[in-house]
Design an enzyme around this catalytic site. Structure first.
Site, PDB file in Angstrom:
ATOM      1  N   TYR A 208     -48.602 -45.560 -18.769  1.00 15.52           N
ATOM      2  CA  TYR A 208     -49.789 -45.136 -19.536  1.00 15.52           C
ATOM      3  C   TYR A 208     -51.051 -45.809 -18.972  1.00 15.52           C
ATOM      4  CZ  TYR A 208     -53.161 -45.380 -23.411  1.00 15.52           C
ATOM      5  OH  TYR A 208     -54.299 -45.342 -24.173  1.00 15.52           O
TER       6      TYR A 208
ATOM      7  N   LYS B 101     -54.494 -44.274 -17.011  1.00 16.46           N
ATOM      8  CA  LYS B 101     -55.893 -44.583 -17.307  1.00 16.46           C
ATOM      9  C   LYS B 101     -56.605 -45.096 -16.050  1.00 16.46           C
ATOM     10  CE  LYS B 101     -55.738 -43.396 -21.600  1.00 16.46           C
ATOM     11  NZ  LYS B 101     -56.472 -42.184 -22.033  1.00 16.46           N
TER      12      LYS B 101
ATOM     13  N   SER C 230     -58.357 -47.589 -21.198  1.00 17.99           N
ATOM     14  CA  SER C 230     -57.625 -48.475 -22.117  1.00 17.99           C
ATOM     15  C   SER C 230     -57.487 -49.869 -21.515  1.00 17.99           C
ATOM     16  CB  SER C 230     -56.226 -47.901 -22.358  1.00 17.99           C
ATOM     17  OG  SER C 230     -55.386 -48.872 -22.954  1.00 17.99           O
TER      18      SER C 230
ATOM     19  N   LEU D   1     -55.939 -28.625 -22.507  1.00 26.30           N
ATOM     20  CA  LEU D   1     -56.837 -29.003 -21.416  1.00 26.30           C
ATOM     21  C   LEU D   1     -56.120 -29.175 -20.085  1.00 26.30           C
ATOM     22  CD1 LEU D   1     -59.043 -31.493 -23.451  1.00 26.30           C
ATOM     23  CD2 LEU D   1     -59.797 -29.308 -22.481  1.00 26.30           C
TER      24      LEU D   1
END
Ligand SMILES: NC(=O)c1ccc[n+]([C@@H]2O[C@H](COP(=O)([O-])OP(=O)(O)OC[C@H]3O[C@@H](n4cnc5c(N)ncnc54)[C@H](O)[C@@H]3O)[C@@H](O)[C@H]2O)c1
Length: 229
Positions: free
Chosen positions: A117, A121, A93, A36
């Protein structure tokens, strides 16, 4: 409704697909169907969909930006561009708000990531928001907690998301006519600092307290430790 679910081979998808299969014309896709982070692939995979549940990505809170950039930044941009005005449900998240160590955390808490991370998000939430504002799209970002059949550790009790609640959450996110929202993906956990108040009618019924006796490890899922000052 024709629904494409990305990251379909992953842990979260495996818990949610059985419920989605009963309601929608489902197209589960994963890396075997294409990467993707390639815009043409994203366009091809979502072309016939009415809605997209975007779960694909690097799910490791310890990941570096090198590891996050393609799956969590470029792929999100590609999904939004390909989706145009279709409903997109994003897997955000609790790490997007992982700096909050005390007090209530709710759907209005501004992003305050505890790690790269979590920042990836937070980017997805902001990109989805601007996409809705600028292009008339529609996106619901789910700040998912620990998506496991049982709470994996004591430090996951307050932000555990049980499988039945996860299924209900994704269905509400697909079907509620709200243009944009950030929704805590948390069960009705006793004593949790997480408010599950939300604008999509998600009403959790599971409670990590009922599984506490099964939890043997103390740590393993908390949002990241803050940097030493
Ligand atoms: N597991 C959890 O408790 C949890 C908690 C909070 C948020 N999330 C988020 O939910 C999503 C799913 O998590 P998971 O635990 O199922 O992760 P996972 O690693 O089990 O599955 C992710 C899937 O995405 C696919 N994928 C990765 N990069 C891709 C790409 N470039 N193109 C196409 N497919 C790609 C992988 O092949 C994999 O099957 C992730 O976005 C993760 O960040 C998960």
């Amino acid at each position: 409704m024709r629904v494409v679910v990305t990251g379909a081979a992953g842990n979260v998808a495996q818990q949610v697909l059985p419920a989605l299969e009963q309601r929608y014309e489902l197209r589960p896709v994963d890396l075997a169907d294409g990467d993707l982070s390639d815009a043409a692939v994203a366009g091809r995979l979502v072309a016939d969909a009415d809605a997209i549940v975007h779960l694909a990505g690097n799910a490791q809170p310890s990941a570096s930006w090198d590891e996050l950039f393609a799956p969590n930044i470029v792929a999100v941009a590609n999904i939004l561009a390909a989706a145009r005005k279709k409903r997109v449900v994003f897997a955000s998240s609790v790490h997007a708000v992982g700096q909050y160590r005390e007090g209530i955390v709710d759907s209005h808490s501004p992003a305050a990531p505890c790690c790269s991370y979590g920042a990836s998000k937070a980017y997805a939430e902001a990109a989805a928001n601007s996409h809705c504002y600028q292009f008339g799209g529609s996106a619901i970002c789910l700040r998912l907690g620990a998506c496991t059949p049982e709470p994996p550790a004591l430090d996951a009790l307050e932000h555990w998301l049980g499988p039945e609640d996860l299924q209900q959450l994704v269905i509400r996110a697909l079907e509620t006519p709200v243009r944009f929202a950030i929704v805590p993906g948390i069960s009705a956990n006793t004593g949790s600092r997480w408010s599950t108040a939300n604008p999509i009618g998600y009403s959790p019924t599971q409670d990590s307290a009922n599984h506490r006796h099964l939890v043997e490890t103390a740590t393993g899922w908390a949002t990241c430790e803050g940097a030493a000052v």
